[in-house]
Design a protein around this motif. Sequence first.
Motif, PDB file in Angstrom:
ATOM      1  N   ALA A  42       1.062  -1.024   0.145  1.00 30.35           N
ATOM      2  CA  ALA A  42      -0.226   0.118   0.054  1.00 30.35           C
ATOM      3  C   ALA A  42       0.872   1.125  -0.016  1.00 30.35           C
ATOM      4  O   ALA A  42       1.876   1.400   0.888  1.00 30.35           O
ATOM      5  CB  ALA A  42      -0.970   0.145   1.257  1.00 30.35           C
ATOM      6  N   GLN A  43       0.933   1.985  -1.104  1.00 29.28           N
ATOM      7  CA  GLN A  43       1.567   3.232  -1.296  1.00 29.28           C
ATOM      8  C   GLN A  43       0.618   4.631  -1.193  1.00 29.28           C
ATOM      9  O   GLN A  43      -0.339   4.760  -1.863  1.00 29.28           O
ATOM     10  CB  GLN A  43       2.419   3.214  -2.429  1.00 29.28           C
ATOM     11  N   GLN A  44       1.143   5.409  -0.164  1.00 29.53           N
ATOM     12  CA  GLN A  44       0.401   6.763  -0.134  1.00 29.53           C
ATOM     13  C   GLN A  44       1.217   7.634  -0.924  1.00 29.53           C
ATOM     14  O   GLN A  44       2.397   7.837  -0.533  1.00 29.53           O
ATOM     15  CB  GLN A  44       0.389   7.290   1.564  1.00 29.53           C
ATOM     16  N   LYS A  45       0.416   8.225  -1.783  1.00 30.08           N
ATOM     17  CA  LYS A  45       0.916   9.227  -2.535  1.00 30.08           C
ATOM     18  C   LYS A  45       0.888  10.715  -2.060  1.00 30.08           C
ATOM     19  O   LYS A  45       0.068  10.922  -1.114  1.00 30.08           O
ATOM     20  CB  LYS A  45       0.025   9.328  -3.975  1.00 30.08           C
ATOM     21  N   GLU A  46       1.311  11.565  -2.732  1.00 29.55           N
ATOM     22  CA  GLU A  46       1.460  13.061  -2.229  1.00 29.55           C
ATOM     23  C   GLU A  46       0.223  13.776  -2.198  1.00 29.55           C
ATOM     24  O   GLU A  46      -0.189  14.625  -1.337  1.00 29.55           O
ATOM     25  CB  GLU A  46       2.619  13.922  -2.962  1.00 29.55           C
ATOM     26  N   ASN A  47      -0.438  13.187  -3.358  1.00 31.91           N
ATOM     27  CA  ASN A  47      -1.824  14.035  -3.662  1.00 31.91           C
ATOM     28  C   ASN A  47      -2.912  13.522  -2.639  1.00 31.91           C
ATOM     29  O   ASN A  47      -4.265  13.618  -2.824  1.00 31.91           O
ATOM     30  CB  ASN A  47      -2.276  13.750  -4.903  1.00 31.91           C
ATOM     31  N   GLY A  48      -2.752  12.567  -1.701  1.00 36.64           N
ATOM     32  CA  GLY A  48      -3.770  12.068  -0.636  1.00 36.64           C
ATOM     33  C   GLY A  48      -4.324  10.648  -1.349  1.00 36.64           C
ATOM     34  O   GLY A  48      -5.259   9.975  -0.406  1.00 36.64           O
ATOM     35  N   ARG A  49      -3.843  10.409  -2.434  1.00 35.14           N
ATOM     36  CA  ARG A  49      -4.710   9.006  -2.921  1.00 35.14           C
ATOM     37  C   ARG A  49      -3.455   7.816  -2.522  1.00 35.14           C
ATOM     38  O   ARG A  49      -2.398   7.794  -2.374  1.00 35.14           O
ATOM     39  CB  ARG A  49      -4.666   9.055  -4.492  1.00 35.14           C
ATOM     40  N   THR A  50      -4.184   6.463  -2.525  1.00 36.34           N
ATOM     41  CA  THR A  50      -3.562   5.393  -1.938  1.00 36.34           C
ATOM     42  C   THR A  50      -3.457   4.490  -3.294  1.00 36.34           C
ATOM     43  O   THR A  50      -4.621   4.385  -3.870  1.00 36.34           O
ATOM     44  CB  THR A  50      -4.233   4.687  -0.968  1.00 36.34           C
ATOM     45  N   VAL A  51      -2.387   3.734  -3.283  1.00 38.57           N
ATOM     46  CA  VAL A  51      -2.241   2.997  -4.493  1.00 38.57           C
ATOM     47  C   VAL A  51      -1.841   1.526  -3.845  1.00 38.57           C
ATOM     48  O   VAL A  51      -0.816   1.247  -3.183  1.00 38.57           O
ATOM     49  CB  VAL A  51      -1.074   3.027  -5.769  1.00 38.57           C
ATOM     50  N   LEU A  52      -2.849   0.440  -4.134  1.00 41.98           N
ATOM     51  CA  LEU A  52      -2.655  -0.788  -3.487  1.00 41.98           C
ATOM     52  C   LEU A  52      -2.374  -1.965  -4.759  1.00 41.98           C
ATOM     53  O   LEU A  52      -2.669  -1.762  -5.948  1.00 41.98           O
ATOM     54  CB  LEU A  52      -4.053  -1.359  -3.088  1.00 41.98           C
ATOM     55  N   ARG A  53      -1.236  -2.873  -4.511  1.00 40.28           N
ATOM     56  CA  ARG A  53      -0.659  -3.565  -5.540  1.00 40.28           C
ATOM     57  C   ARG A  53      -0.443  -4.987  -4.908  1.00 40.28           C
ATOM     58  O   ARG A  53      -0.251  -5.087  -3.670  1.00 40.28           O
ATOM     59  CB  ARG A  53       0.792  -3.035  -5.847  1.00 40.28           C
ATOM     60  N   ALA A  54      -0.906  -5.846  -5.717  1.00 39.70           N
ATOM     61  CA  ALA A  54      -0.924  -7.286  -5.253  1.00 39.70           C
ATOM     62  C   ALA A  54      -0.127  -8.077  -6.595  1.00 39.70           C
ATOM     63  O   ALA A  54      -0.665  -7.920  -7.545  1.00 39.70           O
ATOM     64  CB  ALA A  54      -2.295  -7.926  -5.082  1.00 39.70           C
ATOM     65  N   THR A  55       0.676  -9.106  -6.051  1.00 40.30           N
ATOM     66  CA  THR A  55       1.384  -9.803  -7.088  1.00 40.30           C
ATOM     67  C   THR A  55       1.418 -11.138  -6.813  1.00 40.30           C
ATOM     68  O   THR A  55       1.791 -11.388  -5.597  1.00 40.30           O
ATOM     69  CB  THR A  55       2.970  -9.160  -7.273  1.00 40.30           C
ATOM     70  N   ALA A  56       1.211 -12.145  -7.666  1.00 44.11           N
ATOM     71  CA  ALA A  56       1.504 -13.557  -7.343  1.00 44.11           C
ATOM     72  C   ALA A  56       2.382 -14.260  -8.508  1.00 44.11           C
ATOM     73  O   ALA A  56       2.209 -13.834  -9.643  1.00 44.11           O
ATOM     74  CB  ALA A  56       0.193 -14.204  -7.354  1.00 44.11           C
ATOM     75  N   LYS A  57       3.064 -15.080  -8.056  1.00 45.47           N
ATOM     76  CA  LYS A  57       4.084 -15.857  -9.295  1.00 45.47           C
ATOM     77  C   LYS A  57       3.895 -17.053  -8.916  1.00 45.47           C
ATOM     78  O   LYS A  57       4.172 -17.681  -7.798  1.00 45.47           O
ATOM     79  CB  LYS A  57       5.507 -15.097  -9.011  1.00 45.47           C
ATOM     80  N   GLY A  58       3.901 -18.089 -10.230  1.00 51.69           N
ATOM     81  CA  GLY A  58       3.821 -19.557  -9.820  1.00 51.69           C
ATOM     82  C   GLY A  58       3.895 -20.021 -11.230  1.00 51.69           C
ATOM     83  O   GLY A  58       4.368 -19.300 -12.250  1.00 51.69           O
ATOM     84  N   PRO A  59       3.932 -21.560 -11.275  1.00 56.46           N
ATOM     85  CA  PRO A  59       3.931 -22.098 -12.792  1.00 56.46           C
ATOM     86  C   PRO A  59       2.817 -21.627 -13.591  1.00 56.46           C
ATOM     87  O   PRO A  59       1.778 -21.434 -13.036  1.00 56.46           O
ATOM     88  CB  PRO A  59       3.969 -23.498 -12.220  1.00 56.46           C
ATOM     89  N   ALA A  60       3.207 -21.966 -14.823  1.00 51.84           N
ATOM     90  CA  ALA A  60       2.103 -21.452 -15.917  1.00 51.84           C
ATOM     91  C   ALA A  60       1.419 -22.582 -16.737  1.00 51.84           C
ATOM     92  O   ALA A  60       0.996 -22.622 -17.844  1.00 51.84           O
ATOM     93  CB  ALA A  60       2.951 -20.633 -16.769  1.00 51.84           C
ATOM     94  N   HIS A  61       1.539 -23.937 -15.873  1.00 52.84           N
ATOM     95  CA  HIS A  61       0.847 -24.988 -16.419  1.00 52.84           C
ATOM     96  C   HIS A  61      -0.488 -25.256 -16.563  1.00 52.84           C
ATOM     97  O   HIS A  61      -1.260 -25.343 -17.418  1.00 52.84           O
ATOM     98  CB  HIS A  61       1.763 -26.202 -16.010  1.00 52.84           C
ATOM     99  N   ALA A  62      -1.232 -24.603 -15.209  1.00 58.77           N
ATOM    100  CA  ALA A  62      -2.656 -25.090 -15.110  1.00 58.77           C
ATOM    101  C   ALA A  62      -3.363 -23.947 -15.668  1.00 58.77           C
ATOM    102  O   ALA A  62      -3.579 -23.089 -14.692  1.00 58.77           O
ATOM    103  CB  ALA A  62      -2.801 -25.323 -13.480  1.00 58.77           C
ATOM    104  N   ASP A  63      -3.679 -23.934 -16.776  1.00 61.48           N
ATOM    105  CA  ASP A  63      -4.546 -23.038 -17.416  1.00 61.48           C
ATOM    106  C   ASP A  63      -6.050 -23.031 -16.823  1.00 61.48           C
ATOM    107  O   ASP A  63      -6.514 -21.747 -16.729  1.00 61.48           O
ATOM    108  CB  ASP A  63      -4.761 -23.175 -19.015  1.00 61.48           C
TER     109      ASP A  63
END
Length: 246
Positions: A194-215
């Motif tokens: 969670a990143q708080q910007k100078e303009n008062g807005r918040t940016v949330l980021r989520a990342t997941a990494k794993g094998p690419a076999h199971a489509d």
Amino acid sequence: MFWRKQRKAWERLHPLHRQLAEEQRFSATLPAAEWAELATGLATHDQTITKRKWRLPPRAASVLVPVLRVLREDMEPGAPLGVTTDLRGAVVPDKGGELRGLQVRPPALAGSERFFTDPWLLVRAELRDGSVLELAVVDRVRQRRIRKKSRSGKIKHKVKEKPVRVVRATRRLPKGMAVARPAPPAPAWLAVTAQQKENGRTVLRATAKGPAHADHRVIELILTVTGELFRWTPPRRSAATPRRAR
């Protein structure tokens, strides 16, 4: 007669639908309501179009359609929804990097390595609560080619690929929206910031990494990653139900 019916059914399809069947990719920004027509057409494609050359890639129905439907539920009909999808696969020439040689030992004669980057789904949606959601699904493949000489003198070529999938979601909140760390926390394999910007807005980021076999589990992973960002903000209040007159 059959061909004429197929041609008429084909011409009735949404232009992006036809482009996806012909080129296996498209990029467009349309009002959320217009994507409903496309999603319906993609979901019923096999029932109306049976010609082999117009078949859709499997991910069109298993991933793209559910993503479009879920996003539309949180958007106003006229809000812009941008989608870029490329379902040709990861190992195609224009997605690969430079070919580099590998040091090999006998009985190998030569070896090479190449990395492919495939951002096959990119989405940007302006949601009803004023936030902006961005989603990226990227497959990265390391491909190694080894040339060997067997004891009988035959030359053999071996190709080995190691795919990795990265799902990344970003939610840019409107100014003043409350943010709180949820309990219980996200699983260890899901990185959230969670990143708080100078303009008062918040940016949330989520990342997941794993094998690419199971489509078949891609949509589950996408919903888990994006859903985590909504655990950090209070749920949207529904409209009050009018009281029944006595």
